[in-house]
Scaffold this motif. Structure first.
Motif, PDB file in Angstrom:
ATOM      1  N   ALA A  90       0.839  -1.208   0.000  1.00 30.59           N
ATOM      2  CA  ALA A  90       0.000   0.000   0.000  1.00 30.59           C
ATOM      3  C   ALA A  90       0.874   1.257   0.000  1.00 30.59           C
TER       4      ALA A  90
ATOM      5  N   THR B 129      -2.891  -4.610  -4.329  1.00 36.31           N
ATOM      6  CA  THR B 129      -2.826  -3.552  -3.311  1.00 36.31           C
ATOM      7  C   THR B 129      -2.089  -2.325  -3.846  1.00 36.31           C
ATOM      8  N   SER B 133      -3.828   1.214  -4.507  1.00 34.15           N
ATOM      9  CA  SER B 133      -3.305   2.308  -3.694  1.00 34.15           C
ATOM     10  C   SER B 133      -2.733   3.420  -4.578  1.00 34.15           C
TER      11      SER B 133
END
Lengths: 136, 148
Positions: A90, B129, B133
């Motif tokens: 992330a 992810t 993101s």
């Protein structure tokens, strides 16, 4: 020695691929991430081409006892999907979106944009060193 | 060749470049038995991670990246490279990319290309992810009106 030559050849092919595909252009990479704006799907074609060849390579690898030029395969064994994996990915996405750069293209782009790419690469190394110092 | 609806996209160059990237990763896998993960190789070159990859091999791979880029720039097509003008974005983005790729054990090459093609669950999760993101980051940065 043989491992060094393979690394050099692999790195050169990798750099050429990144350069031909337009991935050394941060604005193009950022365009792929800009789905709500002027979306540029080029990166999806790059990933598709790379994954196609590598999927074949994994099929071949499954039939090999050891690599052609080294004693054994050194492959990631971890299988756990943990917090570090998701948090790290992330975070990486945030930096990727902010600058339009991931490690490979940033290093390769040193040859055309040494100052801007250099600032990014030095900062990236600092981030890696911080991770190392934090012992996570 | 252009893609209908996306005049700026380079599908053919992208795909050909992608094949070369796949070939590069395949060579390292089948030749040396290793994953072509550039964040890991870069960290290894600076002795910032645990790896059995010889230091010289790490530096040769990174040197190869530059040689490949120089070759294309000189003999195939000049490399277009439009960087953000903001030094702050480069510095902050770089630090986050460096830290995040170590914490998450990989980047676009290791997880995105090598892991996805191996159908590694970890790499599938990591790749989804960082793409999501990244998309959220760009959307928010644009909404906030950050100049790039």
């Amino acid at each position: 020695m043989r491992e060094g030559l393979i690394s050099l050849a692999s790195g050169s092919l990798f750099g050429a691929g990144l350069a031909i595909s337009g991935m050394m252009d941060p604005s193009r990479v950022r365009g792929f991430l800009d789905i709500l704006g002027n979306w540029d799907p080029t990166l999806a074609f790059v990933m598709g081409g790379a994954i196609l060849v590598m999927a074949l390579a994994w099929l071949i690898q499954g039939r090999m006892i050891r690599p052609a030029m080294a004693g054994q395969f050194n492959l990631p064994q971890t299988r756990k999907i943990d917090r570090n994996l998701v948090m790290g990915a992330a975070m990486f996405g945030v930096g990727w979106g902010l600058a339009g750069l991931c490690p490979g293209p940033a290093i390769g782009a040193l040859v055309v944009e040494p100052v801007s790419a250099g600032i990014f690469v030095v900062s990236m190394i600092a981030g890696m060193a911080i991770h190392r110092a934090a012992k996570l | 060749m252009t893609l209908p609806g996306f005049p700026n996209a380079m599908p053919l160059e992208g795909f050909i470049g992608g094949l070369l990237i796949g070939l590069a990763a395949a060579l390292l896998l089948l030749g040396s038995g290793r994953i072509a993960g550039i964040s890991g190789i870069a960290a290894r070159a600076l002795d910032l991670n645990k790896s059995s990859l010889p230091l010289l091999a790490a530096w040769l791979f990174l040197g190869g990246l530059l040689i490949g880029a120089l070759f294309v720039n000189a003999f195939v097509a000049p490399i277009q490279s439009d960087f953000p003008s903001s030094v702050a974005l480069l510095v902050i983005g770089g630090i986050i990319v460096g830290f995040g790729t170590r914490l998450g054990s990989g980047c676009t090459s290791g997880h995105g290309v090598c892991g996805m093609s191996r159908l590694s669950p970890r790499s599938l999760v990591a790749t989804c992810t960082f793409i999501v993101s990244g998309m959220i980051t760009v959307a928010l940065a644009n909404a906030a009106g950050w100049s790039w």
